[in-house]
Design a protein around this motif. Sequence first.
Motif, short mmCIF file in Angstrom:
data_model
loop_
_atom_site.label_atom_id
_atom_site.label_comp_id
_atom_site.label_asym_id
_atom_site.label_seq_id
_atom_site.Cartn_x
_atom_site.Cartn_y
_atom_site.Cartn_z
N LEU A 108 0.84 -1.21 0.00
CA LEU A 108 0.00 0.00 0.00
C LEU A 108 0.86 1.25 0.00
N SER A 109 1.94 1.22 0.85
CA SER A 109 2.79 2.41 0.96
C SER A 109 3.56 2.63 -0.34
N ILE A 110 3.88 1.50 -1.07
CA ILE A 110 4.59 1.66 -2.34
C ILE A 110 3.65 2.27 -3.40
N ILE A 111 2.43 1.69 -3.43
CA ILE A 111 1.52 2.11 -4.50
C ILE A 111 0.96 3.51 -4.22
N LYS A 112 0.44 3.66 -2.96
CA LYS A 112 -0.24 4.95 -2.66
C LYS A 112 0.77 6.04 -2.34
N GLY A 113 1.78 5.67 -1.56
CA GLY A 113 2.74 6.70 -1.10
C GLY A 113 3.93 6.86 -2.04
N HIS A 114 3.92 6.10 -3.17
CA HIS A 114 5.05 6.15 -4.12
C HIS A 114 6.38 6.00 -3.41
N ASN A 115 6.37 5.13 -2.38
CA ASN A 115 7.60 4.94 -1.59
C ASN A 115 8.40 3.78 -2.17
N LEU A 116 9.20 4.07 -3.19
CA LEU A 116 9.89 3.01 -3.92
C LEU A 116 11.01 2.36 -3.09
N ASN A 117 11.45 3.06 -2.00
CA ASN A 117 12.52 2.49 -1.14
C ASN A 117 12.10 1.16 -0.52
N SER A 118 10.76 0.94 -0.42
CA SER A 118 10.30 -0.28 0.27
C SER A 118 10.26 -1.50 -0.63
N ILE A 119 10.53 -1.32 -1.94
CA ILE A 119 10.44 -2.47 -2.85
C ILE A 119 11.38 -3.62 -2.44
N PRO A 120 12.66 -3.36 -2.08
CA PRO A 120 13.52 -4.49 -1.66
C PRO A 120 12.95 -5.21 -0.43
#
Length: 577
Positions: A108-120
């Motif tokens: 959710l944080s990646i998609i909604k918050g555009h937080n790409l750091n969490s992908i790994p």
Amino acid sequence: MSDKVHNKDNRIIETTLNNMYDAGKRPPERIFWFLVVAYLITNVVVSSTATSGGTISFGEHSIQVYTFAGVFSSISNMCVIFMSVYYGKKGYWSGLTLLLIQLPLVLLSIIKGHNLNSIPGVFGSLLTMTAITFVYFNGKKIDNYQKKLRDVAVTDILTGIPNGFACDELVNTLTRRNEPFANVTINLNAFKSINDTMGFDAGNQILMDTAYRLKSVAESGETGTFDFVGRTSGDEFSLIIRGYKTPDELYKVIQIYDEAINKQYTVLDCDLFVSASFGYALYPEDGDTLDSVISHSNIAMNEVKRKNNGNHILRYTEDLNQNKKLIEMESKIRSAIDNDRVFFMLQPQFDMEHRLRGFEALARIKDKDGTIINPGDFIPVAEKVGLIDKIDGIIYKKAGGFIGEHIKKTGSKVTLSINVSVMHLMKKDFIDEISSLLRTTGIPADQLEVEITESVMIESLEKAMDRISTLHMMGIKIAIDDFGTGFSSLSYLSEFPANLLKIDKAFIDKLLTGETSKQYVAGIISLGHTMGFDVISEGVEEDEQLEVLQRIGCNYIQGFIWGRPLLPEDAEKLITD
Ligand code: C2E
Ligand code: CA
Ligand code: CA
């Protein structure tokens, strides 16, 4: 009721096995909760660092805060891995649940918050899920395998009932917990002949049937007690009974098992009947350790077999153990007689000036393993089982042969004293035996002395007197052994054709304890002299005892102070010196 008990018993055995395999041992519960809390905290830290745009300075360098997210994410994954490795099913499902809750939040944080750091982090979590699932299912496979091994370890392969190990474990646990129970040893009668005549398959069939019958009784609950059945070896079964109220009730319970075995068997189309011997011992009354309670019920079972009088069930009693010891000693004596392991030692006797008077021949037995058994242990048994005359005979021949040889060579005047048990003295050919001893060894009659214990005067004076007089007339010396321990009356003593009175060691031991003891011994010595006997004191060990004895007129001494029992070659040195 019975089912419940069986589950309980199985759990006891299971726990022991778990402990043996070190399985089921987990770190404390609080560490589990520590890992859960650590997981939650590190995740909060991960999410706040991953979205942070700040930097931290280390001297000249500055580091972006979000780079720390990876470190904390790894720590949180490690917490989950530890949980599933150390806490089995609970750890696995808790860890998986935590990861499954966390994953959509991160997505959710990646998609909604555009937080790409969490992908790994997402990949890290997926990897951890795969790893713990693999570890968990692989571990389960190993656990199942171990459980199978444990089942095999406590089960008798032939009959499928618990084996001896399981029985021992249960008895061990019950004794540790101080729980009363009865251990019953059951052994089939004449099983060997079934095996020999009908073959092993038939034998096995009987064993399986018996196991099934015993198990059925135990599980039916008809006995009203808590019963556990196992096969301990060959044709031997074990029954552990709890919850009986009285010994009578217990006996009736065992009778139910006896009846179950006594029913007809059909093997290879043949009808046959089998019986069994039951011996039992109660914990803690008849044995208060694992070993004693088991060995005592075995002793009782063996006694049933030995007696073979139709009575199949016997409780252990103290005298059975005595019996067992007696039987063991009897077989040692027989084997020693058959294998020439009966031998003699010679203990010197001296006058008060330390001049050698002679030797007393003392019997010894060498056991199979070379250890020496003392007469105190084997003479009473040999007397009880009627072997004493054989032992005496061997000692007479061996010691007589040795001293006779020496006398022939040197013309020595030493006396050989031999012991005779009342039973032996009463044998009708005793006098012949002694005559032939004198003949074959060449010992002059007056150099042979027969020691007869004072107790003969109480037990069988009339008959004994006859024999003793004959010996006396043959010129053989007579010594009254262990004097003072019996209750011989003075009138008998005065008629007794003796030459020597041997004061028992017990009086010499007490000699220095006071004036009365001294006077008592002095009294015996003067009584002996009045009757015309010489007096010898046995068991003299100390100088002071020797001084007192010299002062009060004792004639001879025999004791460790001047000579222990010696091997013949050492005794010979003493004569020729
Ligand atoms: P006993 O006839 O009274 O023999 C004397 C026992 O006292 C011997 O023990 C001897 O070793 C022990 N003794 C002698 N002096 C001392 C001492 O100063 N201190 C101590 N502590 N002990 C001393 P042993 O050889 O064990 O014999 C025990 C008994 O066994 C004998 O008592 C005798 O009654 C019987 N026995 C031994 N040999 C024969 C045998 O050939 N036939 C029969 N029927 N009985 C035998
Ligand atoms: Ca003696
Ligand atoms: Ca004695």
